[in-house]
Design an enzyme around this catalytic site. Structure first.
Site, mmCIF file in Angstrom:
data_model
loop_
_atom_site.group_PDB
_atom_site.id
_atom_site.type_symbol
_atom_site.label_atom_id
_atom_site.label_comp_id
_atom_site.label_asym_id
_atom_site.label_seq_id
_atom_site.Cartn_x
_atom_site.Cartn_y
_atom_site.Cartn_z
ATOM 1 N N GLY A 71 0.812 -1.210 0.000
ATOM 2 C CA GLY A 71 0.000 0.000 0.000
ATOM 3 C C GLY A 71 0.846 1.260 0.000
ATOM 4 N N ASN A 151 -8.436 4.010 8.291
ATOM 5 C CA ASN A 151 -7.902 2.828 8.967
ATOM 6 C C ASN A 151 -8.087 2.862 10.484
ATOM 7 O OD1 ASN A 151 -5.928 4.911 8.073
ATOM 8 N ND2 ASN A 151 -4.606 3.907 9.548
ATOM 9 N N GLN A 179 -7.975 -0.079 3.072
ATOM 10 C CA GLN A 179 -8.879 -0.655 4.062
ATOM 11 C C GLN A 179 -10.199 -1.133 3.448
ATOM 12 O OE1 GLN A 179 -8.449 -1.354 7.316
ATOM 13 N NE2 GLN A 179 -6.368 -0.542 7.382
ATOM 14 N N HIS A 201 -1.857 -7.571 2.342
ATOM 15 C CA HIS A 201 -1.954 -8.115 3.705
ATOM 16 C C HIS A 201 -3.148 -7.606 4.495
ATOM 17 C CE1 HIS A 201 -0.198 -4.864 6.386
ATOM 18 N NE2 HIS A 201 0.149 -4.385 5.208
ATOM 19 N N THR A 237 12.154 -7.230 -10.773
ATOM 20 C CA THR A 237 11.568 -8.544 -11.023
ATOM 21 C C THR A 237 10.315 -8.713 -10.178
ATOM 22 O OG1 THR A 237 13.732 -9.464 -11.528
ATOM 23 C CG2 THR A 237 12.008 -11.037 -10.924
ATOM 24 N N CYS A 325 0.937 7.243 23.876
ATOM 25 C CA CYS A 325 1.457 7.798 25.119
ATOM 26 C C CYS A 325 2.684 7.055 25.624
ATOM 27 C CB CYS A 325 0.364 7.741 26.177
ATOM 28 S SG CYS A 325 0.427 9.156 27.279
HETATM 29 C C1 LIG Z 1 -1.979 -0.446 5.865
HETATM 30 C C2 LIG Z 1 -2.314 0.805 5.113
HETATM 31 C C3 LIG Z 1 -1.398 1.381 4.209
HETATM 32 C C4 LIG Z 1 -0.009 0.826 4.016
HETATM 33 O O1 LIG Z 1 0.016 -0.403 3.351
HETATM 34 P P1 LIG Z 1 1.325 -1.340 3.495
HETATM 35 O O2 LIG Z 1 1.087 -2.457 2.543
HETATM 36 O O3 LIG Z 1 1.348 -1.776 4.916
HETATM 37 O O4 LIG Z 1 2.495 -0.509 3.107
HETATM 38 C C5 LIG Z 1 -1.785 2.505 3.524
HETATM 39 N N1 LIG Z 1 -2.994 3.062 3.710
HETATM 40 C C6 LIG Z 1 -3.906 2.550 4.556
HETATM 41 C C7 LIG Z 1 -5.244 3.196 4.702
HETATM 42 C C8 LIG Z 1 -3.582 1.412 5.301
HETATM 43 O O5 LIG Z 1 -4.482 0.924 6.156
#
Ligand SMILES: *Cc1c(COP(=O)(O)O)cnc(C)c1O
Length: 403
Positions: A71, A151, A179, A201, A237, A325
């Site tokens: 992402g 998120n 998300q 993921h 690749t 915190c």
């Molecule tokens: C998890 C997340 C990302 C980052 O994705 P990765 O594959 O962990 O780099 C970006 N944007 C949102 C809204 C996410 O929840």
């Protein structure tokens, strides 16, 4: 001890079918898709099939999909790629104040490179206002980047209206849908989305794989240079096992999506109702209706989300908090602050995100253990005894005993 995973917005378990397919492309069908021999052709075929499956998930065409490392890279490619390719047209980008850091920090970087970025405010439910977006557009605006669903608090933005407005104004519309993919139906044609980021993921594929959808005709510049992979848009690749796994996860996500959404939402609503009923002084953060099916985000007043998190972990329950915190930072989540929460209320936040493998028994277990944890933490809280006189103040008195 029983372990319960309620942190699906952080990451998800890889589906076993996905993992088995990935293993096959590591141990048997391990060719380089650029090779001309049979091993290479076998890998190429699998990559292109995965591209079709990903495209089919949100009504795109296979040649509009660029595979990335996740992402974060998809967000970087969308923002930097559009900015660099369209700088002669304009230097203005519009986003929101509640984006993931992959968008926020890329925008800050682009500001240093001479671009101007408007960060739209949100209301108390984390929704943008269409009026603010309309007012922010100038003749220099080249890109609007607004996340599909948040998120932390799960709020789903008015994507269709945003897409329509962007189309009318001739401005590209990118959405970070990391998300939303696999948790919400998406049709890039119906929603007028020009670019869309996703990450494997977050919907039962593996870490380190993702994709950027780029509508045909969108001007984009590559940000990683090297070989001619991914139609010259992303050198390197291909991560073949990751890509075939992503394709399989997309196919599985599409299957019975409405049923899965209804199931997850049912569990989530039971969890929210239970918390609200059993525990006083709790606030639900995020939009009451327009939110991700698995997301519940609470603020437990007078205590810290971090302590709650650690105590839940001792009971085997994995959740997440919007407070940093104990990590030494005074600032709670930028999302909760942008929604207008005081530092105290933001520090008391707990994010519970459910997935398709969670069960009603797990929700019952959560509802059984959380009231006593909250009560115990509150009984130790210097803020709780004087609850009647409790006045929110800044900066952050909830933090003072740590610093
Ligand atoms: C998890 C997340 C990302 C980052 O994705 P990765 O594959 O962990 O780099 C970006 N944007 C949102 C809204 C996410 O929840």
């Amino acid at each position: 001890m029983k372990r319960v995973y309620f942190d699906h917005s952080a990451t998800t378990q890889v589906n076993r079918e996905v993992a088995e397919l990935m293993l096959e492309y590591m141990t048997e069908k391990y060719g380089n898709p650029s090779s001309v021999h049979s091993f290479g052709r076998e890998a190429r075929k699998a990559v292109e099939e995965a591209r079709e499956r990903i495209a089919a998930l949100f009504n795109a065409k296979p040649n509009e999909i660029i595979f990335t490392s996740g992402g974060t890279e998809a967000d970087n490619l969308a923002l930097k790629g559009v900015a660099l390719a369209n700088r002669k047209k304009g230097n203005h980008i519009i986003t929101t104040g509640i984006e993931h850091h992959a968008i926020m920090h890329t925008c800050e970087y682009l500001e240093k490179q001479g671009f101007t970025v408007t960060y739209l405010p949100v209301d108390e439910n984390a929704m943008i206002r269409m009026e603010d977006l309309k007012n922010a557009i100038t003749d220099k605006t080249i890109l609007i980047s607004i996340m599909f669903a948040n998120n932390e608090v799960g709020t789903i933005q008015p994507i269709k209206e945003i897409g329509q407005l962007a189309r009318e104004k001739g401005i590209y519309f990118h959405t970070d849908a990391v998300q939303a993919v696999g948790s919400h139906p998406i049709d890039v044609e119906e929603l007028n989305i020009d670019l869309l980021s996703l990450a494997g993921h977050k919907f039962h594929a593996s870490k380190g794989i993702g994709a950027l959808y780029v509508r045909r005709g969108v001007k984009l510049e590559e940000i990683q240079h090297g070989g001619a992979h991914e139609r010259n848009m992303r050198a390197g690749t291909e991560n073949v096992p990751g890509i075939v796994g992503l394709g399989k996860a997309a196919e599985l996500a599409k299957r019975d999506l409405d049923k899965k959404i209804a199931y997850i939402k049912g569990l989530r609503d039971k969890l929210i109702a239970g918390v609200m009923e059993k525990i006083p002084h709790v606030k639900l953060n995020g939009h009451p209706e327009s939110r991700l099916p698995g997301n519940a985000n609470f603020s437990f007043l007078y205590i810290e989300g971090e302590s709650l998190l650690l105590n839940l972990d001792m009971k085997g329950i994995a959740a997440s908090s919007g407070s940093a915190c104990t990590s030494g930072s005074l600032d709670p989540s930028h999302v909760l602050l942008a929604m207008g929460l005081t530092h105290e209320v933001a520090h008391g936040s707990l994010r519970v995100t459910l997935g398709q493998d969670n069960t009603e028994e797990e929700v019952d277990y959560f509802l059984e253990v959380i009231p006593e944890i909250v009560e115990r933490l509150r009984s130790m809280s210097p803020l709780y005894g004087s609850a009647a006189e409790f006045k929110p103040s800044n900066p952050c008195s909830a933090c003072h005993h740590h610093h």
